[in-house]
Write a protein that holds these residues in place. Structure first.
Motif, PDB file in Angstrom:
ATOM      1  N   THR A   1      15.675-114.623 -92.445  1.00  0.00           N
ATOM      2  CA  THR A   1      15.579-114.992 -90.779  1.00  0.00           C
ATOM      3  C   THR A   1      16.917-114.809 -90.306  1.00  0.00           C
ATOM      4  OG1 THR A   1      14.993-116.427 -89.379  1.00  0.00           O
ATOM      5  CG2 THR A   1      15.848-117.391 -91.127  1.00  0.00           C
TER       6      THR A   1
ATOM      7  N   LEU B   1       5.110-110.781 -94.227  1.00  0.00           N
ATOM      8  CA  LEU B   1       5.244-111.668 -95.601  1.00  0.00           C
ATOM      9  C   LEU B   1       3.789-111.839 -95.972  1.00  0.00           C
ATOM     10  CD1 LEU B   1       7.771-114.617 -94.412  1.00  0.00           C
ATOM     11  CD2 LEU B   1       8.231-112.689 -96.258  1.00  0.00           C
TER      12      LEU B   1
ATOM     13  N   VAL C   1       5.199-113.798 -90.306  1.00  0.00           N
ATOM     14  CA  VAL C   1       4.302-114.298 -91.214  1.00  0.00           C
ATOM     15  C   VAL C   1       3.171-113.177 -91.798  1.00  0.00           C
ATOM     16  CG1 VAL C   1       2.304-115.998 -91.574  1.00  0.00           C
ATOM     17  CG2 VAL C   1       4.524-116.943 -90.388  1.00  0.00           C
TER      18      VAL C   1
ATOM     19  N   TYR D   1       7.609-119.629 -93.364  1.00  0.00           N
ATOM     20  CA  TYR D   1       7.785-118.152 -94.028  1.00  0.00           C
ATOM     21  C   TYR D   1       7.492-118.903 -95.508  1.00  0.00           C
ATOM     22  CZ  TYR D   1      10.364-116.043 -90.207  1.00  0.00           C
ATOM     23  OH  TYR D   1      10.579-115.443 -89.001  1.00  0.00           O
TER      24      TYR D   1
ATOM     25  N   ASP E   1      13.107-110.865 -90.432  1.00  0.00           N
ATOM     26  CA  ASP E   1      12.364-111.027 -89.062  1.00  0.00           C
ATOM     27  C   ASP E   1      12.905-110.309 -87.847  1.00  0.00           C
ATOM     28  OD1 ASP E   1      14.507-112.839 -88.714  1.00  0.00           O
ATOM     29  OD2 ASP E   1      13.003-114.511 -89.006  1.00  0.00           O
TER      30      ASP E   1
ATOM     31  N   ARG F   1      11.222-121.509 -88.956  1.00  0.00           N
ATOM     32  CA  ARG F   1      10.812-120.149 -89.359  1.00  0.00           C
ATOM     33  C   ARG F   1      10.731-120.339 -90.824  1.00  0.00           C
ATOM     34  NH1 ARG F   1      11.101-115.111 -86.243  1.00  0.00           N
ATOM     35  NH2 ARG F   1      11.231-115.608 -83.988  1.00  0.00           N
TER      36      ARG F   1
ATOM     37  N   ALA G   1       6.608-116.984 -99.080  1.00  0.00           N
ATOM     38  CA  ALA G   1       7.940-116.432 -99.500  1.00  0.00           C
ATOM     39  C   ALA G   1       8.266-117.456-100.817  1.00  0.00           C
ATOM     40  CB  ALA G   1       8.999-116.475 -98.298  1.00  0.00           C
TER      41      ALA G   1
ATOM     42  N   ALA H   1      12.229-113.928 -97.788  1.00  0.00           N
ATOM     43  CA  ALA H   1      12.339-113.997 -96.365  1.00  0.00           C
ATOM     44  C   ALA H   1      13.670-114.000 -95.833  1.00  0.00           C
ATOM     45  CB  ALA H   1      11.128-114.981 -95.950  1.00  0.00           C
TER      46      ALA H   1
END
Length: 304
Positions: free
Chosen positions: A165, A147, A144, A183, A122, A179, A188, A163
Motif C-alpha cells: 500500500t 488481490l 481488494v 488486503y 494499490d 487498507r 494477502a 500487498a
C-alpha cells in the motif's frame, strides 16, 4: 552435478522455505539482485532471500520507474535470477500489469518462472516509484478485487502474495492500516507499507496489523535506514534492500569509467575490481571443468 547449471532446490521447496521464514520469528533479509550473478553472491554471503525490484529492472533498461515495463520483461528477469539460487525470490509485480484478470495471469506466469512470491500495489495504473511525490492510489475495494483475483489464480498455496500500500503518504498511516487489514482479509499473506518515515511509524503499523509485515529500507528515500536488528525487535517479518547493489555497482562503474577516460588506462583501478579468480570461484568454474571432463574425457573399449 546438482546445483551446477541451475539451483538444486525446487521452486516448491523455495516457496515453502519463504513461508517458513516469514513465520519463524526472525526477520528475513532480501537484498535486491540486478542480475543472476548478484543473486549467487547474495546466497553465498548468507542472506535469507533475494528481491527483484521493478525500479531496478526499469533502470537497467534505461527507463524510469513509471509502469513502462511489461510482464514478459519482469518474469523473464525473475526466472533468470530464480533459476541460479537456492534462496526464495520475491519479485515486484507493480500493479499486476493491468486489471484484476491481468493480476491473476501475472501470478501464474511468475509461478511458472520459479518465483517464491510477488507484491502487488494499490497505486493507480500506471504506477510510479514509491518514494516519489504525486502518487495516486485506487479505491481500497478496487485493490481488494486485484488481490482476490491474484489469490484465486495461485496454484501453489505457498506462493506468497504480498500487498503493498502506498496510502500512508497520501491518506495517512491510519488509512494505510485500514487498507492493510482489508488486503489481509482479501487473502494477502504479507503486507508492505511503502514510505513509512520513522521507527515509530513502523511500530504503529506493527501494533495495528496482525499479518506478517515487510519493510522497504531503501537509500535516499523517505524512510529512515533502520537496521534489521531494530526491525526484528519491532516485529517485522521481512526487509528488502531493493536498489542497494545497483547503486553500489553504478557508483563504482562511473568512478572507474571516468578514471579510464581521464587517464587512458585502468591500471590504477585494479584494487577496486573483482579479480578473475574470484569471479571464477563464484561461477564454480572448477566444478564445470570436472563435469566436462567426466563427460568428454573417456576412451572406448575394444568391444564397443
Amino acid at each position: 552435478m546438482a546445483g551446477l547449471l541451475a539451483a538444486s532446490t525446487s521452486a516448491a521447496d523455495k516457496r515453502a522455505a519463504f513461508r517458513a521464514g516469514l513465520e519463524s520469528g526472525h526477520i528475513q533479509r532480501l537484498p535486491g539482485a540486478f542480475n543472476p550473478l548478484v543473486a549467487k553472491l547474495i546466497q553465498e554471503i548468507g542472506f535469507e532471500g533475494v528481491y527483484v525490484s521493478g525500479a531496478v529492472l526499469s533502470a537497467e533498461l534505461g527507463l524510469p520507474d513509471i509502469g513502462l515495463t511489461t510482464l514478459t520483461e519482469v518474469s523473464g528477469r525473475g526466472h533468470q535470477i530464480a533459476r541460479v539460487t537456492d534462496l526464495p525470490v520475491l519479485i515486484d509485480a507493480d500493479t499486476g500489469f493491468g486489471e484484476p484478470m491481468s493480476a491473476a495471469r501475472t501470478v501464474t506466469v511468475l509461478e511458472d518462472a520459479g518465483i517464491a512470491g510477488c507484491h502487488l500495489e494499490d497505486q493507480v495504473n500506471p504506477k510510479r516509484c514509491g518514494h516519489l511525490d504525486g502518487k495516486a492510489v485506487v479505491p481500497a475495494d478496487e485493490m481488494v478485487r486485484r488481490l482476490r483475483a491474484a489469490v484465486s489464480a495461485r496454484r501453489d498455496p505457498n506462493f506468497v502474495i504480498c500487498a503493498r500500500t502506498d496510502a500512508a503518504g497520501i491518506e495517512g498511516i491510519d488509512a494505510a492500516i485500514e487498507r492493510a487489514r482489508a488486503y489481509a482479509e482479501a487473502g494477502a499473506d504479507l503486507i508492505f507499507t511503502e514510505a513509512l518515515h520513522t521507527a515509530d511509524d513502523f511500530e504503529k503499523f506493527r501494533t495495528a496489523v496482525d499479518t506478517p509485515l515487510l519493510a522497504n529500507i531503501t537509500e535516499f528515500g523517505k524512510s529512515e535506514l533502520l537496521s534489521a536488528v531494530t526491525l526484528d525487535k519491532i516485529g517485522y517479518n521481512a526487509i528488502i534492500y531493493p536498489v542497494s547493489t545497483l547503486r553500489l555497482a553504478m557508483h563504482a562503474a562511473e568512478a572507474g569509467l571516468r578514471e579510464i577516460h581521464a587517464e587512458g588506462t585502468q591500471s590504477g583501478l585494479l584494487d577496486r575490481m573483482q579479480h578473475r579468480s574470484r569471479l571464477y570461484e563464484l561461477l564454480q568454474y572448477e566444478r564445470y571443468n570436472e563435469f566436462d571432463s567426466d563427460i568428454f574425457n573417456f576412451t572406448l573399449g575394444r568391444n564397443q
